[in-house]
Design an enzyme around this catalytic site. Structure first.
Site, PDB file in Angstrom:
ATOM      1  N   GLU A 337      47.211 -40.502   0.676  1.00 37.16           N
ATOM      2  CA  GLU A 337      46.560 -41.199  -0.648  1.00 37.16           C
ATOM      3  C   GLU A 337      45.636 -40.207  -1.079  1.00 37.16           C
ATOM      4  O   GLU A 337      44.453 -40.556  -1.196  1.00 37.16           O
ATOM      5  CB  GLU A 337      45.807 -42.329  -0.085  1.00 37.16           C
ATOM      6  CG  GLU A 337      47.054 -43.510   0.565  1.00 37.16           C
ATOM      7  CD  GLU A 337      46.458 -44.837   0.713  1.00 37.16           C
ATOM      8  OE1 GLU A 337      45.249 -44.938   0.851  1.00 37.16           O
ATOM      9  OE2 GLU A 337      47.133 -45.612   1.179  1.00 37.16           O
ATOM     10  N   ASP A 383      51.706 -40.976  -0.191  1.00 37.03           N
ATOM     11  CA  ASP A 383      51.101 -41.835  -1.024  1.00 37.03           C
ATOM     12  C   ASP A 383      51.723 -43.221  -1.621  1.00 37.03           C
ATOM     13  O   ASP A 383      52.777 -43.469  -1.512  1.00 37.03           O
ATOM     14  CB  ASP A 383      50.395 -41.219  -2.536  1.00 37.03           C
ATOM     15  CG  ASP A 383      49.032 -41.207  -2.839  1.00 37.03           C
ATOM     16  OD1 ASP A 383      48.618 -42.376  -2.926  1.00 37.03           O
ATOM     17  OD2 ASP A 383      48.567 -40.223  -3.185  1.00 37.03           O
ATOM     18  N   GLU A 447      56.740 -46.544   3.952  1.00 35.88           N
ATOM     19  CA  GLU A 447      55.867 -47.965   4.483  1.00 35.88           C
ATOM     20  C   GLU A 447      56.523 -49.062   3.753  1.00 35.88           C
ATOM     21  O   GLU A 447      55.854 -49.824   3.350  1.00 35.88           O
ATOM     22  CB  GLU A 447      54.493 -47.811   3.995  1.00 35.88           C
ATOM     23  CG  GLU A 447      53.726 -46.527   4.907  1.00 35.88           C
ATOM     24  CD  GLU A 447      52.163 -46.330   4.638  1.00 35.88           C
ATOM     25  OE1 GLU A 447      51.698 -47.406   3.912  1.00 35.88           O
ATOM     26  OE2 GLU A 447      51.844 -45.465   4.588  1.00 35.88           O
TER      27      GLU A 447
END
Ligand code: XIL
Length: 536
Positions: A337, A383, A447
């Site tokens: 991120e 990200d 994710e």
């Protein structure tokens, strides 16, 4: 004729009660209706001198005439507490239910059900865990229910249950965090082991369908990987890759400088190694979930550390962690991120002390240190919102292109893919993967979860069959796309962020206590339509 009808009816009732009666021997641990007027061993969490009051009142009640009133709270963690057991037994499951009511605070507010544990070593600090957060509307008795499973820690001793508000430090507390509330008809059962949800064994293995294209992985907690747990059976049956959801972040790993707490990370890596799973590491460098000391000057905690100190901390952390786990972990989120929503680097003002202190260089350095620690590891930049936000997508492309041009060793781009049923469209996912793939790096889905909610302002919703079917269709379309992209040599691993809906972070994000159902297995470990869509 009449007689016959009665017999049939009786038979039906008998059959019905045979099939549906839950003949479990649950043990009642706590049952408080507050009708007799005594506290029934409930008390305040606040220290002896605190104003906080826990009392039985007759001004409000869910049933009968009495309830427990918690008032004069001064901290978020003030609330009613009750001893559950003085002999914690690993694997015991407790089901807590209660009615909650409040007249104060905003229209919607969260109340947290938590547990406190002590240890056989009386000097050991108590452990606190938030089990579940609930949205409680003002002016309505609301029923809440949660389950707590005792972890496999032989050193623990007592367990208490309590209710509080989401944690805020003392200087951040607002008036609404001090609201009073009522409990009534609280019940806590120790569940009969026979009644516990079991992982299904009579369904296909998820990975069978995909293994020749890519590995399907999952994020886990240290309790998920207790070998005797049902979740572990589910993990071993369906997944071929593993990542930790929190235990491998720096706040868990290095609470004090140079003092490492390896136990939880070890537990996950050992499970992965013993079960032959491919392993990913999440995450070496991030601006969140860091220990308090990380960005502080070593000689003055009120000042920010210098660039030289941060460089040294970065190098030492990366080499220490990678030296320990390189043998088992092949793919590493080196930075997480680092982009902002405009596609530039997240600045200090946007929450990144790494950038604030070291400038853009921290990213180059992190990758170079990682390569120095392990020459064959897959190094990943990870990200979110890379599909739904075209500016950020382009930002990632530009950033990685620059890194590669400078000779920085980046092997893959990780797309988190915390998406929803409504956004983004699969065609955009394809475009993103193709764009990143054109850089010559691998693309990982790191994710994946699919929220059932439309947006951040939607309240709790019912999980209908239509929603579950829509979710199944989207999972299938995505996996078909991943297969297509794996065939081209771009996609390599697809990781799902959590094993079952019960443990999903989306239950509390972006709205605490709203609940969600974003994964392949439901909260009772049963396969959802999304699972079946992926094994057909
Ligand atoms: C989440 C965990 O799942 C939660 O348990 C924790 O409270 C917050 O972090 N992007 C990431 C992950 O990179 O580390 C986050 O994990 C989810 C969003």
């Amino acid at each position: 004729m009449m007689k016959r009808a009665i017999y049939t009816l009786m038979l039906l009732i008998l059959a019905y009660s045979y099939v549906f009666a839950q003949n479990w021997n649950h043990e009642v641990m706590i049952q408080s209706d507050f009708e007799r007027g005594d506290l029934d061993d409930w008390g305040p969490r606040g220290d002896a001198g605190a104003a906080e009051s826990v009392a039985v009142v007759r001004t409000q009640a869910h049933s009968g005439s009495g309830s427990l009133y918690i008032s004069e709270r001064e901290k978020t963690w003030h609330g009613p507490i009750h001893l559950l057991t003085d002999n914690a037994v690993a694997g015991d499951v407790f089901r807590i239910s209660s009615w909650v009511y409040r007249e104060e605070g905003p229209e919607n507010a969260a109340i947290v059900f938590s547990v406190e544990r002590s240890f056989k070593d009386e000097n050991a600090a108590h452990a606190y865990a938030n089990v579940k957060t609930f949205q409680i509307a003002r002016g309505e008795w609301t029923r809440i229910e949660a389950e707590y499973t005792v972890g496999a820690d032989p050193t623990q001793k007592n367990i208490w249950i309590y209710f509080e508000l989401p944690y805020k430090s003392d200087d951040m507390i607002e008036e609404s965090d001090k609201m009073s509330f009522y409990l009534d008809d609280v019940e806590c059962l120790k569940l009969d082991p026979e009644s516990r949800p079991k992982a299904q064994t009579d369904i296909p293995n998820l990975y069978d369908n995909w293994i020749s294209y890519f590995d399907v992985g999952v994020s886990v907690t240290p309790t998920d990987v207790d070998f005797t747990s049902q979740t572990a059976q589910l993990l071993m049956k369906h997944f071929t890759a593993l990542v930790s959801d929190n235990a491998q972040k720096m706040d868990s790993l290095q609470p004090n400088e140079g003092e490492y707490n390896w136990s939880m990370a070890d537990k996950i890596v050992e499970f992965g190694a013993l079960t032959g799973m491919r392993q990913r590491w999440h995450t070496l460098v991030w601006h969140q979930q860091n220990p308090g000391w990380l960005f502080q000057d070593p000689n003055n905690a009120n000042r920010q550390a210098s660039k030289t100190v941060m460089e040294q901390r970065l190098e030492s952390y990366i080499s220490t962690v990678m030296d320990r786990y390189s043998f088992d972990v092949e793919s590493w989120d080196v930075v997480n991120e680092v982009l902002n929503e405009s596609g530039g680097l997240r600045t200090g003002a946007q929450g990144s002390p790494w950038y604030d202190i070291m400038g853009a260089e921290y990213i180059d350095k992190a990758f170079r240190y990682a390569r120095a620690a392990d020459s064959s590891a897959q190094l990943v930049i990870n990200d979110y919102n890379l599909v739904s936000n075209p500016q950020k997508r382009q930002g990632m492309y530009n950033l990685v292109k620059g890194l590669l041009d400078r000779g920085v060793p980046v092997d893959a781009i990780g797309m988190q893919m915390h998406i929803s049923l409504y956004d983004p469209p699969v065609s955009e996912v394809r475009e993103t993967i193709e764009l990143f793939g054109s850089l010559g790096v691998k693309v990982l889905v790191t994710e994946l979860d699919i929220s059932i909610h439309r947006n951040d302002s939607e309240g709790m919703i019912e999980v209908t069959d239509a929603i579950l079917q829509k979710q199944a269709d989207l999972y299938r379309d995505l996996f078909d796309l991943f297969k297509e992209q794996a065939d081209k040599g771009v996609v390599d691993m697809v990781m799902i962020w959590g094993a079952t809906d019960a443990g999903s972070w989306k239950n509390d994000f972006p709205v605490k206590g709203r609940g969600d159902a974003p994964l392949l297995f439901d909260e009772r470990l049963q396969a959802k339509p999304a699972f079946y869509a992926l094994v057909e």
